[in-house]
Motif scaffolding. Sequence first.
Motif, PDB file in Angstrom:
ATOM      1  N   SER A  75      54.896 -61.513 124.609  1.00  0.00           N
ATOM      2  CA  SER A  75      55.640 -61.579 126.370  1.00  0.00           C
ATOM      3  C   SER A  75      55.611 -60.551 126.744  1.00  0.00           C
ATOM      4  CB  SER A  75      57.328 -61.718 126.673  1.00  0.00           C
ATOM      5  OG  SER A  75      57.734 -61.711 127.682  1.00  0.00           O
ATOM      6  N   ASP A 107      56.954 -58.189 128.750  1.00  0.00           N
ATOM      7  CA  ASP A 107      58.206 -57.936 130.108  1.00  0.00           C
ATOM      8  C   ASP A 107      59.213 -57.897 129.067  1.00  0.00           C
ATOM      9  OD1 ASP A 107      56.274 -57.904 132.137  1.00  0.00           O
ATOM     10  OD2 ASP A 107      56.579 -60.195 132.777  1.00  0.00           O
ATOM     11  N   GLU A 167      63.277 -66.748 134.063  1.00  0.00           N
ATOM     12  CA  GLU A 167      63.045 -66.331 135.332  1.00  0.00           C
ATOM     13  C   GLU A 167      61.441 -66.265 135.154  1.00  0.00           C
ATOM     14  OE1 GLU A 167      63.664 -62.378 137.343  1.00  0.00           O
ATOM     15  OE2 GLU A 167      65.747 -62.973 137.261  1.00  0.00           O
ATOM     16  N   LEU A 168      60.735 -66.070 134.005  1.00  0.00           N
ATOM     17  CA  LEU A 168      59.608 -65.890 134.435  1.00  0.00           C
ATOM     18  C   LEU A 168      58.957 -67.018 133.671  1.00  0.00           C
ATOM     19  CD1 LEU A 168      59.184 -62.966 131.344  1.00  0.00           C
ATOM     20  CD2 LEU A 168      58.362 -63.005 133.500  1.00  0.00           C
ATOM     21  N   GLY A 173      60.447 -69.813 135.680  1.00  0.00           N
ATOM     22  CA  GLY A 173      60.565 -70.419 136.598  1.00  0.00           C
ATOM     23  C   GLY A 173      59.344 -69.636 137.360  1.00  0.00           C
ATOM     24  N   LYS A 174      58.578 -68.297 137.682  1.00  0.00           N
ATOM     25  CA  LYS A 174      57.722 -68.053 138.280  1.00  0.00           C
ATOM     26  C   LYS A 174      56.029 -68.077 137.121  1.00  0.00           C
ATOM     27  CE  LYS A 174      60.518 -63.738 139.128  1.00  0.00           C
ATOM     28  NZ  LYS A 174      60.039 -63.000 138.737  1.00  0.00           N
ATOM     29  N   ASN A 175      56.384 -69.374 137.192  1.00  0.00           N
ATOM     30  CA  ASN A 175      55.444 -69.985 135.730  1.00  0.00           C
ATOM     31  C   ASN A 175      54.081 -68.995 135.006  1.00  0.00           C
ATOM     32  OD1 ASN A 175      55.074 -72.416 135.708  1.00  0.00           O
ATOM     33  ND2 ASN A 175      54.232 -72.923 137.795  1.00  0.00           N
ATOM     34  N   ALA A 176      54.662 -67.879 134.968  1.00  0.00           N
ATOM     35  CA  ALA A 176      54.622 -66.512 134.211  1.00  0.00           C
ATOM     36  C   ALA A 176      54.448 -66.407 132.626  1.00  0.00           C
ATOM     37  CB  ALA A 176      55.549 -65.077 134.421  1.00  0.00           C
TER      38      ALA A 176
END
Length: 595
Positions: A151, A153, A259-260, A262-265
Motif C-alpha cells: 500500500s 497510501d 477506511e481503504l 471499506g472503499k475496496n481499495a
Amino acid sequence: MLTIGRRYLQAWPVFLALLFLVIQVITNLALPTITAALINQGIGKHDLPYIWQKGAVMLVVALLSWLSALINVYYASKQSQLLGRKLRQDVFKKIMFMDNAAFHEFGDSTLITRTTNDVTQLQNVFQTMLRMMLMAPMMLIGSIVMAFQLSHDLMLVFAVSLPLLTLAVVTNMMIAMPRFRAMQGLVDKINLVFQQGLTGVRVIRAFNRDDFEVEKFDQANRDLTHTTRVVLTTVAMLMPIMTVILSFSNVAIVWFGAELIGKNAMPMGNLVAFLTYATQILMSFMQLSAVAVMVPRAQVSAMRVREVLERKDVVLDPKIETKPLSSSQEGHVTLTFDQVAFKFDEAKREALSDLSFEVKSGQTLAIIGGTGSGKSTLISLIARLMDVTHGGIFLSGTDIRQLSQHTLHQDVSMTQQKAVLFSGTVRSNLYFGKPDASDEEMWEALSLAQADDFVREQGGLALEVEQNGANFSGGQRQRLAIARTLIKPAKLYLFDDSFSALDFATDAKLRHAINTSNRHQEAIKIIVAQRIATVMSADQILVLENGRCVGYGTHQMLAKTCPQYQEIMRSQLSDQDLEKMGVAHAEFSKGGPSL
Ligand SMILES: Nc1ncnc2c1ncn2[C@@H]1O[C@H](COP(=O)(O)OP(=O)(O)OP(=O)(O)O)[C@@H](O)[C@H]1O
C-alpha cells in the motif's frame, strides 16, 4: 574496531554466519506476503486446498528461518568468543613482553581493565554485529520495500513516525556518547584504588588510614555508579518512547487501513501483512539504535586495546640472531660496559651516565650507592628490560642488543629488589628457574639460598606458596627467590638488593655458599647492596652517585680513596669495626668528621 575484526575473525565462518543471516531475512520478509495471499485468496474465497498449500509453504519458510537463525547464532557466538580469547591472549602476551618504561606509563590497573572489561565489550559487539547489526538494516530496507508494494497510501504513516524515531535516537545518543569513555576511565580508577587498597592493606591499617581509603573507594564507586546510571537511564528511556511511537503507528495503520478496505481499495490480507511489515520496520529501527549506542562504546574499547597492542616495542630483537651465548662460549664470558648512559623518556636527567667497567667469569661485582643512584637501572640494562640510550653493553665482545632477549635470558638469572613469588608450591616456583630440575637440585639451591631449613620444617618442596608469597616472612621470600635464581644454570647471576631482608649471618653464609658452589663459581655475580658488609668481599665494588661512577675497586682501595664509600662505611660501621680495619679509621681521620 574494523581493524580488530579483520585481524581476529575468520573469513569462512563469518561468511557462513552472514549467508544464513541473509536467508533468515529473506524468509522473514516472505512470511507476511504469504499470509496476505492466504487471507485474500484462501480465506476470502473459501479455497481450502489453497489454504493447505499456502499453510505448508508457510511452515517450510518458518522452519528455514528458524534453522538459519540457529546456524547464524552458532557461528556468530563461536567467532565472537574466539575473537575474545585470541584478543585477551595477545594483550596479555604484549604486556608480558612490554619494556619497563611502557609498563609504568600505562599502570597495572588500566592494563587489567583493558585485558578484561574492554575485550569483553568488543566480544559482545562483534557477536551483535554478526547478528543484529547487519540484520536490522536489511530488515528495515526489505520491510519498507515490501510494505510499499502492499500500500502506497499507508506509507504516509512512516513519514511521521520515522522522523520522530530518528529524533529520539539522535537526542539519546548525544546525551549518552560522551559518558561512555568516562565510564571506562572510571572503571580504571576503581581498579586502581581497589588494587592499591589490597596491596597496601597493612600500611593503610598501620597508619590508621582505613577510613580515608574506604572514603576514596566510596568516591570512585559513587562516580562510576552515577555515570553508569545516567548512561543506562538515558539508553533505557529510548525503549518506552519507541514503543509509544510504534503503538500509535499501528493504530494509525489500522485506522486508515480500515477506511481503504471499506472503499475496496485494499484487500484485508494486505492490511494484516502491512501491519507485520510496519512492526518489522520499527523493530529494525529500534535494533539499529541499540547498535548505534553499542558501537561507539566498543570503539572506545577498541582504541584502548589497540593502544596496548600497537605500543611500539623499545627493546627489539635483532633481525638476524647472533649465535647464542651458551653455545658460542664454553664457560668463560666477559661483561663489558662501554660508556653506558641511560635516560628515562620523561626524565630531566640521565639515570646512568658514562659507565665503563669490565667483569670476568668467576668474579663478583658489587654495586653500592644511595637511594636513586641508578643501581636497579644498571641491573635492568644487563637483562635488557630496557636498552641503553648511549654506549653499549657487551658479553664476550657481542653487543647484547645483537642477542635476542630469549637468548640473553637463557644466560642471565636475576632476583629483583622486590622478591616475587607465584602462587603454587615451592617446587612450582623453583621450576620457573629450571623446568626439569630434580628434587636433589632443588634442595641444593634451597640450601645455597639458606632456605632449606624452614622449607623442610614447614612441609618440604610441596609447601604451599600463597599469592605474592604472603605466607612467608620478607626474609624467607627473598631466600626462596634467590633459590629460584640459583637453580637456573646461567653465566650471569644478578641480585638486585636481594640480601637486604636477610640478617648479617645469613647474608654472609649465603654469599660464601654461592662463591664456593661448583655450579656458580665460574659465573659472573653482580650484587646490588646497601650494606658495606655485603659488598666488602666482592672482587670489585662500583660506587654510584646520581647515576655516575664515583669509585671502582676493591674494598681496601675504596676505603682509602673514595670519599663516598668512606661516608657509607662511616654511617654503617662502629668505631671498633673501623678500628679493626685500621686503614679505614686512619683515612677518615684525615678529612671526614671524627669517628
Ligand atoms: N620509570 C621511571 N621513570 C622515570 N624515572 C625513573 C623511573 N624509574 C626510576 N627512575 C629514576 O631513575 C633514577 C635511578 O633509579 P633506580 O631505581 O635505578 O635507583 P636505585 O639506586 O636502584 O634506588 P634504590 O636503592 O632506592 O632502589 C632515580 O632518580 C629514579 O627516580
